[in-house]
Write a protein that holds these residues in place. Structure first.
Motif, mmCIF file in Angstrom:
data_model
loop_
_atom_site.group_PDB
_atom_site.id
_atom_site.type_symbol
_atom_site.label_atom_id
_atom_site.label_comp_id
_atom_site.label_asym_id
_atom_site.label_seq_id
_atom_site.Cartn_x
_atom_site.Cartn_y
_atom_site.Cartn_z
ATOM 1 N N SER A 20 6.978 -6.601 -5.374
ATOM 2 C CA SER A 20 7.199 -5.206 -4.967
ATOM 3 C C SER A 20 7.762 -5.134 -3.557
ATOM 4 O O SER A 20 8.673 -4.350 -3.284
ATOM 5 C CB SER A 20 5.889 -4.409 -5.037
ATOM 6 N N LEU A 25 3.727 -1.002 -1.027
ATOM 7 C CA LEU A 25 4.291 -2.349 -0.903
ATOM 8 C C LEU A 25 5.813 -2.297 -0.908
ATOM 9 O O LEU A 25 6.472 -2.966 -0.112
ATOM 10 C CB LEU A 25 3.773 -3.247 -2.023
ATOM 11 N N ALA A 77 2.583 -7.992 -6.327
ATOM 12 C CA ALA A 77 2.612 -7.311 -5.037
ATOM 13 C C ALA A 77 3.734 -7.880 -4.171
ATOM 14 O O ALA A 77 4.489 -7.131 -3.541
ATOM 15 C CB ALA A 77 1.265 -7.446 -4.330
ATOM 16 N N GLY A 81 1.653 0.119 -5.229
ATOM 17 C CA GLY A 81 3.000 -0.400 -5.487
ATOM 18 C C GLY A 81 4.042 0.277 -4.613
ATOM 19 O O GLY A 81 4.942 -0.377 -4.085
ATOM 20 N N LEU A 94 -1.326 -12.621 -5.682
ATOM 21 C CA LEU A 94 -0.823 -11.272 -5.969
ATOM 22 C C LEU A 94 0.704 -11.297 -6.053
ATOM 23 O O LEU A 94 1.409 -10.720 -5.226
ATOM 24 C CB LEU A 94 -1.305 -10.294 -4.895
ATOM 25 N N CYS A 107 0.560 -12.316 0.107
ATOM 26 C CA CYS A 107 0.414 -11.883 -1.286
ATOM 27 C C CYS A 107 0.427 -13.079 -2.231
ATOM 28 O O CYS A 107 -0.426 -13.192 -3.115
ATOM 29 C CB CYS A 107 1.539 -10.922 -1.673
#
Length: 82
Positions: free
Chosen positions: A43, A13, A40, A10, A37, A32
């Motif tokens: 983030s 990212l 992600a 995290g 994701l 992502c």
């Protein structure tokens, strides 16, 4: 409980959002999202909204708009407004 690896991922990212160019950010967020994701991608976008150069945040947001990534534009604007 979040594992150390999840926390590290995290942070990496988020850090990408603070340093990558607009084109690289679009590619990263799109990759992502395509992989499912979404946290992600969020983030990365959170990192963008934390940049101290507010003009850069606006320019990146405009690049996302031009790329047709309207949900991400909304996320960036909401995060930057906080």
């Amino acid at each position: 409980m979040v594992s150390g690896r999840d926390r590290d991922a995290g942070l990496l990212l988020w850090r990408a959002g603070t340093t990558l160019s607009a084109a690289e950010l679009i590619d990263a967020v799109d990759s992502c999202r395509t992989a499912g994701l979404h946290e992600a991608a969020d983030s990365v976008l959170s990192g963008v909204s934390e940049r101290t150069d507010r003009q850069a945040v606006l320019n990146i947001t405009a690049a996302f708009q031009d790329a047709g990534m309207h949900k991400d534009v909304g996320f960036l604007l909401a995060a930057a407004a906080q």
